[in-house]
Scaffold this active site. Sequence first.
Site, short mmCIF file in Angstrom:
data_model
loop_
_atom_site.label_atom_id
_atom_site.label_comp_id
_atom_site.label_asym_id
_atom_site.label_seq_id
_atom_site.Cartn_x
_atom_site.Cartn_y
_atom_site.Cartn_z
N LEU A 126 32.82 -17.75 -39.42
CA LEU A 126 32.06 -18.81 -40.77
C LEU A 126 32.48 -18.63 -42.14
O LEU A 126 31.83 -19.16 -43.45
CB LEU A 126 30.48 -18.74 -40.46
CG LEU A 126 30.21 -19.21 -38.88
CD1 LEU A 126 28.54 -17.76 -39.26
CD2 LEU A 126 29.58 -19.75 -38.56
N LYS B 198 40.23 -3.61 -41.13
CA LYS B 198 39.13 -3.55 -42.64
C LYS B 198 39.92 -1.87 -42.26
O LYS B 198 39.54 -1.62 -43.37
CB LYS B 198 37.88 -3.57 -41.28
CG LYS B 198 37.11 -4.68 -41.62
CD LYS B 198 35.68 -4.43 -41.56
CE LYS B 198 35.02 -6.03 -42.13
NZ LYS B 198 33.49 -5.63 -42.27
N GLY C 75 27.07 2.00 -36.05
CA GLY C 75 27.94 1.60 -35.64
C GLY C 75 28.28 0.64 -37.25
O GLY C 75 28.03 1.34 -38.58
N ALA D 7 28.51 -1.68 -39.54
CA ALA D 7 27.33 -1.73 -40.14
C ALA D 7 27.43 -0.78 -40.90
O ALA D 7 26.58 -1.13 -42.63
CB ALA D 7 26.92 -3.24 -39.79
N ARG E 233 21.81 5.97 -30.67
CA ARG E 233 21.87 7.38 -29.61
C ARG E 233 22.66 8.11 -29.40
O ARG E 233 22.59 9.22 -29.16
CB ARG E 233 22.73 6.29 -28.52
CG ARG E 233 21.82 5.55 -27.13
CD ARG E 233 22.58 4.85 -26.01
NE ARG E 233 23.70 4.52 -26.62
CZ ARG E 233 24.01 3.03 -26.19
NH1 ARG E 233 23.93 2.23 -25.22
NH2 ARG E 233 25.15 3.58 -26.37
N THR E 234 24.18 8.50 -29.64
CA THR E 234 24.65 9.24 -30.66
C THR E 234 24.38 10.21 -31.52
O THR E 234 24.68 9.87 -32.66
CB THR E 234 26.46 8.95 -29.93
OG1 THR E 234 27.00 8.14 -28.94
CG2 THR E 234 27.54 10.38 -29.90
N LEU F 299 19.91 -7.06 -38.74
CA LEU F 299 21.24 -7.72 -39.39
C LEU F 299 21.97 -8.67 -38.09
O LEU F 299 22.89 -9.40 -38.36
CB LEU F 299 22.46 -6.65 -39.35
CG LEU F 299 22.16 -5.42 -39.96
CD1 LEU F 299 23.23 -4.24 -40.55
CD2 LEU F 299 20.94 -5.65 -41.48
N GLY G 30 19.76 -11.83 -40.81
CA GLY G 30 20.87 -11.25 -41.35
C GLY G 30 21.53 -12.08 -41.95
O GLY G 30 23.06 -11.54 -42.55
#
Length: 459
Positions: A21, A74, A136, A138, A159-160, A230, A253
Amino acid sequence: MIISGTTRTLGLIGNPVEHTLSPVIHNTISELMSDGSAMKCVYVPFHVEEKLGDAVKGAHALNILGMNVTVPHKQDVMEYLSSVDDAAAVIGAVNTLVREENGYRGLNTDAEGISRELDFYGIEIEGKTVLMLGAGGASKAVAYALAKKNAGKVYICNRTLAKAQQIADCVNAHFGRDCMSAMTYEKISEIEEDELVAIQCTSVGLSPRDDECVIPDGDIFDKIAVGVDLVYKPAQTQFMKYLRAHGKPAYNGLRMLLYQGIAAYEHFTGDKVPQEVCEIAARRLEMAAGIRRPIILCGYMGSGKSTVARELSRKLGIPVIDTDERIVKTQGKSINDIFAQQGETAFRDMETELIKELIREEAGGIISLGGGMVLREENRKLLRALGPVVFLEASPEVIYKRVSGNSDRPLLAGDDLMGKIESMLKIRTPLYKDAAGICVDTDGINAAAVAECIINKLM
Ligand code: S3P
């Protein structure tokens, strides 16, 4: 958009890039800003697979002004840059390349994106306790932005545990503060603070998994004062629905996506993107993402909201919601009677309740607001979640002509109509401008022309 010899090229490198986008954001900004002295740019996606280094070098050789970088490049792109800014180094990812003489400087504007979204919605971070859900992609940018805004305490929930801990340690070390701590979802109920700012950073709830939420509905939602997800598609995620059901404001987000793009554009060109351009870009972005939101009209009594709303409705084939009419209908009495029997504060409470209801029900069409809807700061904030707000500006003289002889408006009853209009406008005009990102001067043009102007900006 007319491309000429002086048009500069911007782009995106990634794989895949077909769904992006970003061209909507950048090409809208460029189109709207190209009238003045601002740089003229065109933004194109480049599908880059293996030859990342060649692509960056080639882009520089082709005099490309700036680029965004998306997955999977990235991190890897960093080795091909002339320098990397602080945010990108800490976050460990670059999403923006700004041209320098000998190569590109790598920036990360994701942190700036969330930071500007929080500012836009008036969400304060300094000294506050923040609950981040997810560790994660972001999350590190969000954690960086929160530390930079001097959050009091940030719980990163994942979770982790180790992944959350890694982000917390890295950001704590960089800022030399111990504000971040990691936890797993099971421990959420042990959080003692309330008035939390919650930021949902996972992809859970992303369309088509619309009814999923990373945490179940429960008491934690009572401890949250405001939340941001987000995810922006669907426009109202399950996380946001839970928050709103608990009476809390919730935002998606889309603005983070918008502002990381706007920040990148500003770094590329050195030009500051004005607020109205941001709002038009936000609208085009929503439309490109398939999100339908209402167009909201605000302005003083007699500014032409109802007539313009009817014109827009006719031209666009969408319905009108008039907030005064809704209130009259649900209360079963006229505005004059509500003011006389229950007082202005009761009427203002009804207005606030109605905006919340319209947000929850994801109202569409054209919404024409009562002239005093912008008086409460809470309402002005809530309106930002509802849709783009257009301020119909009119001079006291034009308003005087339109409202004199009308007895439906309790606040204009009695003598010295012109004096009342002038003194109220002095107080209210800044509030209309604060609520609305887009302003249309209606003096000397008819409702059809005002509607046409709004359609040109927003459709
Ligand atoms: C008011 C404006 C009116 C109505 C009420 C109060 C105001 O709506 O909500 O009389 O405070 O400006 P219109 O602007 O549609 O006349």
